[in-house]
Design an enzyme around this catalytic site. Structure first.
Site, mmCIF file in Angstrom:
data_model
loop_
_atom_site.group_PDB
_atom_site.id
_atom_site.type_symbol
_atom_site.label_atom_id
_atom_site.label_comp_id
_atom_site.label_asym_id
_atom_site.label_seq_id
_atom_site.Cartn_x
_atom_site.Cartn_y
_atom_site.Cartn_z
ATOM 1 N N ALA A 20 0.828 -1.210 0.000
ATOM 2 C CA ALA A 20 0.000 0.000 0.000
ATOM 3 C C ALA A 20 0.856 1.252 0.000
ATOM 4 O O ALA A 20 0.533 2.249 -0.665
ATOM 5 C CB ALA A 20 -0.930 0.000 1.208
ATOM 6 N N LEU A 56 0.015 -4.299 -14.368
ATOM 7 C CA LEU A 56 -1.368 -3.839 -14.434
ATOM 8 C C LEU A 56 -1.487 -2.458 -13.810
ATOM 9 O O LEU A 56 -0.841 -2.168 -12.806
ATOM 10 C CB LEU A 56 -2.297 -4.801 -13.680
ATOM 11 C CG LEU A 56 -2.580 -6.159 -14.322
ATOM 12 C CD1 LEU A 56 -3.298 -7.058 -13.333
ATOM 13 C CD2 LEU A 56 -3.400 -6.000 -15.595
ATOM 14 N N GLU A 81 -11.273 -11.672 -12.192
ATOM 15 C CA GLU A 81 -10.344 -12.671 -11.673
ATOM 16 C C GLU A 81 -9.742 -12.159 -10.372
ATOM 17 O O GLU A 81 -9.565 -10.954 -10.187
ATOM 18 C CB GLU A 81 -9.203 -12.928 -12.677
ATOM 19 C CG GLU A 81 -9.677 -13.274 -14.075
ATOM 20 C CD GLU A 81 -8.510 -13.422 -15.049
ATOM 21 O OE1 GLU A 81 -7.338 -13.424 -14.595
ATOM 22 O OE2 GLU A 81 -8.770 -13.521 -16.256
ATOM 23 N N LYS A 133 -6.792 -11.235 -7.932
ATOM 24 C CA LYS A 133 -5.402 -10.812 -8.095
ATOM 25 C C LYS A 133 -4.540 -11.607 -7.112
ATOM 26 O O LYS A 133 -4.477 -11.298 -5.930
ATOM 27 C CB LYS A 133 -5.264 -9.305 -7.856
ATOM 28 C CG LYS A 133 -3.891 -8.745 -8.196
ATOM 29 C CD LYS A 133 -3.888 -7.227 -8.059
ATOM 30 C CE LYS A 133 -2.540 -6.672 -8.467
ATOM 31 N NZ LYS A 133 -1.456 -7.119 -7.564
ATOM 32 N N GLU A 169 0.861 -17.359 -12.133
ATOM 33 C CA GLU A 169 1.360 -16.906 -10.839
ATOM 34 C C GLU A 169 1.775 -18.102 -9.989
ATOM 35 O O GLU A 169 1.034 -19.087 -9.870
ATOM 36 C CB GLU A 169 0.268 -16.120 -10.110
ATOM 37 C CG GLU A 169 0.775 -15.096 -9.143
ATOM 38 C CD GLU A 169 1.177 -13.786 -9.824
ATOM 39 O OE1 GLU A 169 1.677 -12.901 -9.112
ATOM 40 O OE2 GLU A 169 0.981 -13.664 -11.057
#
Length: 684
Positions: free
Chosen positions: A33, A84, A108, A110, A171
Site C-alpha cells: 500500500a 497492471l 479474476e 489478483k 502466478e
C-alpha cells in the site's frame, strides 16, 4: 518545470525504483500500500508536469531487471509481459469501465504471488522464466519442473489439439495453510539446531525466494503452487476470447482459477468486486484485489497497451491489510491468566477498512525478534477480523531518536513482581491471580462471552466497575448479585442512584446463565488451555464438575481432545482453594454443575474434520456443530487440505469452491446425515 517539482520527481522516481527492486529481487521494506501511494504520487506529478515522463521513468517500466549477481541466465520472452494499472475506488473503476466498453469482461482474483512465463513447444515444457522487466527474465526452468501444478507435457483434449507453441502466463504462490506449516517446520528446525528462529515474512516472499533457490530439491520443499492467468505468443491456437483460452489451458492440464467469472455488464463487475471484498480470505491463495479484463481478444488488441500495462485490463485494489505508521510507545496488558502481553501504541492509521491505533506484540521475546524500537516506522498487518499485528520496523527510516523497550518487572495493575510460570515459558505472568484487578476484569469479561455464559449485560466496562466499586472481590460472588448490590455501581445505576435498565438486565441475564450447559461452565472457569473443544470433551466424558475435579491427570489425558498438557492444567486448577470456592459458591447459587449423560452417540466421526457451510434445512449452524462434536469429530470453520468433508447447503459460496479445488469431498444434507449415522463407510 519548476525546480522544486523536478527535485520531487527525481526523489520519488528513485524511491519507486529502489522499492520495486526490493519487491521483485530481495525483501520489501514497506507494504504494498505504501508503494502504491508512492507510485500514484509520481503519476500525479507526471500528469501535472509531463516533461519528466521519459522512457526511463519507473511509471513506464514493467517489474524490475534481474539482479546482477543472479545465478540464473537471462532469457527473452517471446511476447512482452506487462504489469497492471490499478484503481482504488468504485468511482475510478466506473471511469475505466466507461473508457473500456466491452461485450463481456472477466473478473479474476489478483493472486499475491510471483509472475512467471511458461513456453510449451509441441506440448512439452521448453522453458520457464520470471517476468523480470517484462522483456527479459531469469531462466528458472529446472525449478519450475518440480512445481507439481506445472505439467511437463500438455495433454491432448478431445477436439482441442495441443498447439505447436504456446506461451502461458501465470502466478506462483504458497497457500496460507502451507505457509503456516513452513514456518512451523522452520521453527522446529531452529529449535533442534539451537539457532535463531527466522520465519518467512509472508507467503509471497517465501514463494519468490523459493523459486530462486539454486537446488530444485529446496524449491520442492516450499510447496509452491501455480495458476495460469494469461497467454502470450502462440502458433496453431487462435481462441476468440480470454475465457475460451482458459478453457483450453484447463483441458490441456494447466490449472486455472476456479474463481474467474465471465460477466456482461458494469453492474456485474461491481458485484464481483463487492463480493470478494467480504470474502478475500476464502480463496485458496492470498489476494489483494480483483482484476477486470476485456474478454474478447479482438477487443483487447483494439484497446492496445501502454509501455507498461494493457489498456484492456485493470486491477481493483482493496484497502490495504499492511500499512506503515509510527510506533509511539510499547505498553503491556494483563490477561485473564496473568499473561503479560506487550502491545504497540501507534499513530492511528486506516487499514483493512478500519482505523487502528494498537497492535499486539505477543511477548518480550517477539519484541526482540522483530527488532522494533519505540519511535520506529513500523509495518502493521490486519487481515479481516484478525487482531492487528506489528510485523517489523522500516529500519532505513530511523534517525537515531528511537529507543529500546524495557520490559517491566512489576505488574502494571497491582504491582506484583512478574515471572515466568515455568522455566521454559516464553510468557511472563502476574502471580496475583485472584486479586489482580486487570486479571479479574478480563476473566469476568471472558466468562460473560458467547462461548461461555453469554451474559449480554456484562461487558468490559461493567466488569471493571463491579471490581472498582467493591461489589465483588472475585468471580465467585457473581451469581449472588442482587439489585441492592448493584446500587453501589456507577455503570448499572441511573443519575439518581437507582438501578437502571442495564442493571435489571444483568440480574435477568445471570438468572438465565445459571442453566447453561456444563461445558460452558468449564470454559467460564478460565482454566489455562481449556477452550470449548476440551470443555466439550470433558463434559461428555465425566458429566459433572466434581467428577472432573476428582479425576487424576493421567486419566484426564486419555480423553480424546484433551491430552497431557490440558489434563495437567485441569488437575492443577482444582488443587487451589479459591478455585474450589468459585465452584462451591456457583453451585450454591444454582449454576449447572452436573448434567445427565443424555443420548450417547457412536463415535462415527472420530478423527475427522468437517466444515459446514451454507443453509441446511434440518440443522442450525450450532446444532450441526454439536452433532459433529458429539460423534467425535472436529467442526472447523475454514477449509484446508486437512479437511475431510465439507457439507454444503444453498449459499455455500467460496468454501464449497475451495473444497472442490482441494479435492475435499462435498456432501449434501442427506449425505451429512448418513455420515453422522454411519461414518464415511455409509457414503459408499
Amino acid at each position: 518545470m519548476p525546480a522544486a517539482a523536478r527535485r520531487e520527481w527525481e526523489t520519488l522516481a528513485e524511491e519507486v525504483r529502489h522499492h520495486r527492486n526490493l519487491y521483485y529481487n530481495q525483501q520489501p521494506s514497506i507494504p504494498d500500500a505504501d508503494f502504491d501511494q508512492l507510485f500514484q504520487r509520481l503519476l500525479r506529478l507526471e500528469r501535472d508536469y509531463p516533461a519528466p515522463a521519459v522512457p526511463d521513468s519507473p511509471t513506464m517500466q514493467v517489474g524490475a531487471p534481474a539482479p546482477q549477481d543472479t545465478a540464473f541466465a537471462d532469457v527473452a520472452h517471446p511476447e512482452q509481459m506487462y504489469s497492471l494499472d490499478n484503481v482504488f475506488s468504485a468511482a475510478e473503476l466506473d471511469d475505466w469501465l466507461t473508457r473500456t466498453p466491452a461485450q463481456a469482461y472477466l473478473t479474476e482474483l489478483k493472486i499475491d504471488g510471483l509472475s512467471i512465463d511458461l513456453c510449451y513447444r509441441d506440448g512439452r515444457l521448453e522453458r520457464a522464466a520470471t517476468r523480470g522487466d517484462g522483456r527479459v527474465g531469469e531462466d528458472i526452468t529446472r525449478n519450475a519442473r518440480v512445481i507439481p501444478d506445472i505439467p511437463h507435457e500438455l495433454s491432448a483434449a478431445k477436439r482441442l489439439a495441443v498447439p505447436g507453441f504456446v506461451e502461458v502466463r501465470g502466478e506462483v504462490f504458497i497457500t496460507p495453510e502451507d505457509f503456516a506449516e513452513l514456518n512451523e517446520e522452520r521453527r522446529q528446525h531452529a529449535s533442534r539446531r539451537g539457532t535463531e528462529y527466522k520465519p518467512f515474512a509472508n507467503p509471497r516472499n517465501a514463494a519468490a525466494g523459493g523459486l530462486r533457490q539454486k537446488n530444485p530439491e529446496e524449491v520442492r520443499k516450499r510447496r509452491l503452487r501455480f495458476i495460469a492467468h494469461g497467454i502470450g505468443a502462440r502458433e496453431g491456437f487462435s481462441p476468440a476470447s480470454q475465457y475460451e483460452a482458459y478453457q483450453a489451458l484447463a483441458a490441456w492440464g494447466l490449472p486455472v482459477s476456479p474463481y474467474t467469472q465471465q460477466v456482461h455488464s458494469a453492474a456485474e463487475v461491481h458485484r464481483a468486486v463487492d463480493y470478494w471484498a467480504q470474502h478475500r480470505h476464502d480463496a485458496l491463495h492470498e489476494m489483494d484485489g480483483v482484476v477486470v479484463k476485456v474478454d474478447s481478444l479482438a477487443e483487447q488488441r483494439a484497446f492496445g497497451a501502454t509501455s507498461r500495462a494493457p489498456r484492456w485490463a485493470i486491477a481493483y485494489k482493496y484497502p490495504p491489510e499492511e500499512v506503515t505508521t509510527t510506533l509511539e510507545d510499547i505498553r503491556v496488558g494483563v490477561g485473564r491468566t496473568g499473561r503479560i502481553t506487550p502491545f504497540a501504541v501507534m499513530t492511528p492509521v486506516h487499514v483493512a477498512g478500519s482505523t487502528v491505533a494498537m497492535a499486539t506484540l505477543h511477548n518480550q521475546s517477539e519484541v526482540k525478534r522483530k527488532g522494533v524500537l519505540i519511535g520506529d516506522t513500523v509495518i502493521i498487518r490486519k487481515a479481516g477480523e484478525v487482531i492487528p499485528e506489528v510485523l517489523g520496523a522500516v529500519t532505513e527510516q530511523r534517525d537515531g531518536t528511537e529507543r529500546e523497550f524495557i520490559f517491566p518487572t512489576l505488574c502494571p495493575a497491582c504491582g506484583t513482581r512478574l515471572a515466568p510460570q515455568k522455566e521454559d515459558d516464553a510468557d511472563w505472568r502476574c502471580p496475583n491471580t485472584r486479586y489482580c484487578p486487570a486479571q479479574l476484569a478480563t476473566r469476568l469479561t471472558y466468562l460473560a462471552g458467547r462461548g461461555a455464559f453469554d451474559i449480554e449485560a456484562l461487558g468490559e466496562r461493567g466488569a471493571e466497575d463491579l471490581i472498582k466499586s467493591g461489589i465483588i472481590a472475585d468471580e465467585s460472588g457473581l451469581f449472588e448479585l442482587s439489585e441492592e448490590d448493584l446500587s453501589a455501581s456507577q455503570v448499572y445505576t441511573t443519575a439518581s442512584g437507582k438501578v437502571g435498565a442495564q442493571g435489571k438486565k444483568l440480574i435477568d441475564n445471570l438468572a438465565q446463565a445459571k442453566g447453561r450447559q456444563l461445558w460452558r461452565v468449564l470454559v467460564a472457569l478460565s482454566i489455562r488451555h481449556v477452550g470449548p473443544t476440551a470443555a466439550r470433551a470433558l463434559a461428555s466424558r465425566y458429566h459433572s464438575i466434581d467428577t472432573i475435579a476428582a479425576a487424576p491427570a493421567d486419566e484426564l489425558a486419555e480423553v480424546d481432545g484433551v491430552g497431557p498438557t490440558i489434563a495437567a492444567s485441569v488437575a492443577d486448577w482444582f488443587t487451589v482453594d479459591w478455585h474450589r470456592e468459585i465452584v462451591s459458591r456457583w453451585a450454591r447459587a444454582g449454576v449447572t454443575m452436573a448434567e445427565d449423560a443424555g443420548e450417547q452417540f457412536e463415535q462415527t466421526l472420530s478423527g475427522l474434520t468437517v466444515v459446514v457451510t451454507g443453509t441446511l434445512e434440518g440443522f442450525s449452524r450450532e446444532s450441526a456443530k454439536e452433532a459433529i462434536v458429539a460423534r467425535g469429530g472436529k467442526a472447523a470453520g475454514s477449509v484446508s487440505k486437512k479437511t475431510d468433508f465439507v457439507v454444503a447447503g444453498p449459499g455455500a459460496g467460496s468454501k464449497e469452491t475451495k473444497a472442490r479445488e482441494l479435492g475435499v469431498p462435498v456432501l449434501s444434507e442427506d449425505d451429512f446425515q448418513a455420515l453422522l449415522d454411519g461414518g464415511p463407510e455409509a457414503l459408499g
